[in-house]
Design an enzyme around this catalytic site. Structure first.
Site, PDB file in Angstrom:
ATOM      1  N   HIS A 262       3.268  -6.892   2.263  1.00 19.65           N
ATOM      2  CA  HIS A 262       2.531  -7.892   3.039  1.00 19.65           C
ATOM      3  C   HIS A 262       2.590  -9.226   2.299  1.00 19.65           C
ATOM      4  O   HIS A 262       2.400  -9.267   1.072  1.00 19.65           O
ATOM      5  CB  HIS A 262       1.050  -7.526   3.140  1.00 19.65           C
ATOM      6  CG  HIS A 262       0.759  -6.260   3.877  1.00 19.65           C
ATOM      7  ND1 HIS A 262       0.232  -6.236   5.143  1.00 19.65           N
ATOM      8  CD2 HIS A 262       0.896  -4.957   3.506  1.00 19.65           C
ATOM      9  CE1 HIS A 262       0.053  -4.991   5.529  1.00 19.65           C
ATOM     10  NE2 HIS A 262       0.454  -4.184   4.551  1.00 19.65           N
TER      11      HIS A 262
ATOM     12  N   HIS B 116       6.651  -1.383   2.895  1.00 19.42           N
ATOM     13  CA  HIS B 116       6.636  -2.798   3.286  1.00 19.42           C
ATOM     14  C   HIS B 116       5.753  -3.585   2.331  1.00 19.42           C
ATOM     15  O   HIS B 116       4.832  -3.034   1.724  1.00 19.42           O
ATOM     16  CB  HIS B 116       6.151  -2.963   4.726  1.00 19.42           C
ATOM     17  CG  HIS B 116       4.843  -2.292   5.004  1.00 19.42           C
ATOM     18  ND1 HIS B 116       4.743  -0.943   5.253  1.00 19.42           N
ATOM     19  CD2 HIS B 116       3.583  -2.771   5.041  1.00 19.42           C
ATOM     20  CE1 HIS B 116       3.479  -0.621   5.452  1.00 19.42           C
ATOM     21  NE2 HIS B 116       2.746  -1.713   5.312  1.00 19.42           N
TER      22      HIS B 116
ATOM     23  N   ASN C  99       0.829  -1.205   0.000  1.00 19.91           N
ATOM     24  CA  ASN C  99       0.000   0.000   0.000  1.00 19.91           C
ATOM     25  C   ASN C  99       0.866   1.258   0.000  1.00 19.91           C
ATOM     26  O   ASN C  99       1.856   1.329   0.732  1.00 19.91           O
ATOM     27  CB  ASN C  99      -0.893   0.005   1.249  1.00 19.91           C
ATOM     28  CG  ASN C  99      -1.808  -1.209   1.309  1.00 19.91           C
ATOM     29  OD1 ASN C  99      -2.349  -1.636   0.290  1.00 19.91           O
ATOM     30  ND2 ASN C  99      -1.981  -1.767   2.489  1.00 19.91           N
TER      31      ASN C  99
HETATM   32  P1  AMP Z   1      -0.258  -0.859   5.909  1.00 18.96           P
HETATM   33  O1  AMP Z   1      -1.714  -0.610   6.117  1.00 18.96           O
HETATM   34  O2  AMP Z   1       0.055  -1.438   4.556  1.00 18.96           O
HETATM   35  O3  AMP Z   1       0.596   0.347   6.259  1.00 18.96           O
HETATM   36  O4  AMP Z   1       0.097  -2.019   6.933  1.00 18.96           O
HETATM   37  C1  AMP Z   1       0.713  -1.806   8.160  1.00 18.96           C
HETATM   38  C2  AMP Z   1       0.725  -3.133   8.877  1.00 18.96           C
HETATM   39  O5  AMP Z   1       1.653  -3.059   9.947  1.00 18.96           O
HETATM   40  C3  AMP Z   1      -0.626  -3.519   9.491  1.00 18.96           C
HETATM   41  O6  AMP Z   1      -1.048  -4.772   8.948  1.00 18.96           O
HETATM   42  C4  AMP Z   1      -0.323  -3.622  10.992  1.00 18.96           C
HETATM   43  O7  AMP Z   1      -1.018  -4.675  11.622  1.00 18.96           O
HETATM   44  C5  AMP Z   1       1.175  -3.838  11.001  1.00 18.96           C
HETATM   45  N1  AMP Z   1       1.876  -3.389  12.191  1.00 18.96           N
HETATM   46  C6  AMP Z   1       1.788  -2.184  12.792  1.00 18.96           C
HETATM   47  N2  AMP Z   1       2.609  -2.112  13.861  1.00 18.96           N
HETATM   48  C7  AMP Z   1       3.251  -3.308  13.923  1.00 18.96           C
HETATM   49  C8  AMP Z   1       4.222  -3.860  14.814  1.00 18.96           C
HETATM   50  N3  AMP Z   1       4.706  -3.160  15.841  1.00 18.96           N
HETATM   51  N4  AMP Z   1       4.640  -5.127  14.593  1.00 18.96           N
HETATM   52  C9  AMP Z   1       4.152  -5.843  13.547  1.00 18.96           C
HETATM   53  N5  AMP Z   1       3.235  -5.372  12.674  1.00 18.96           N
HETATM   54  C10 AMP Z   1       2.782  -4.120  12.865  1.00 18.96           C
END
Ligand code: AMP
Ligand code: ZN
Length: 151
Positions: free
Chosen positions: A104, A102, A89
């Site tokens: 997913h 990142h 995203n």
């Molecule tokens: P996005 O919406 O693509 O920015 O995804 C961010 C992702 O990061 C989400 O799926 C969250 O659940 C994940 N996330 C946020 N903080 C952490 C963390 N401390 N450790 C692991 N995953 C995280």
């Protein structure tokens, strides 16, 4: 724009906050998503901070996508998944919550409850032609030779 000091994924890279690490090399780290869409949902994160795909160095992206490929294969095989979604995203309205690029990796199983969907917009032949023109003309305005090569 968020600073590297405050960035949650930079904090994970620096070891300032914990993560369930799955993979690490010189440039890339991967760990379990804290709020997974399915069990085994991982995030592949370049160590160098950048916000979106457009901000990220090509070399960094190349490394991250190769790790994503390898880890997606491991996740699929080890969890006996039916398939995997790779989701990336960019920007708030595209659903980006963490401002550090990142990928997913979401393992998929028959009858799981994951929704990755969008409604379609109608575009007729004319509108598609206009869009093609717009994107190719704007592409040509870019000075980058690797972009020009496409047209
Ligand atoms: P996005 O919406 O693509 O920015 O995804 C961010 C992702 O990061 C989400 O799926 C969250 O659940 C994940 N996330 C946020 N903080 C952490 C963390 N401390 N450790 C692991 N995953 C995280
Ligand atoms: Zn960061």
């Amino acid at each position: 724009m968020i600073s590297e000091q405050e960035c949650i994924f930079c904090k994970i890279v620096r070891g300032e906050i914990p993560s369930k690490k799955i993979y690490e090399d010189h440039d890339v780290i991967a760990f379990l998503d804290i709020n997974p869409a399915n069990p085994g949902h991982c995030l592949v994160v370049p160590k160098k901070h950048s916000e979106t795909i457009s901000d990220t160095d090509d070399e960094v992206l190349e490394k991250a996508i190769v790790v994503t490929k390898k880890l997606a294969t491991v996740v699929k095989e080890k969890l006996n998944a039916d398939g995997v979604n790779i989701v990336q995203n960019n920007g708030r309205h595209a659903g980006q919550l963490v401002s550090h690029i990142h990928f997913h990796i979401i393992p998929r199983f028959p009858d799981d409850k994951v929704l990755i969907t969008y409604q379609r917009v109608q575009m007729d032949e004319n509108a598609l032609n206009e869009m093609q023109k717009k994107l190719t003309e704007e592409g040509k305005k870019e000075s980058r030779s690797d972009w020009d090569m496409r047209f």
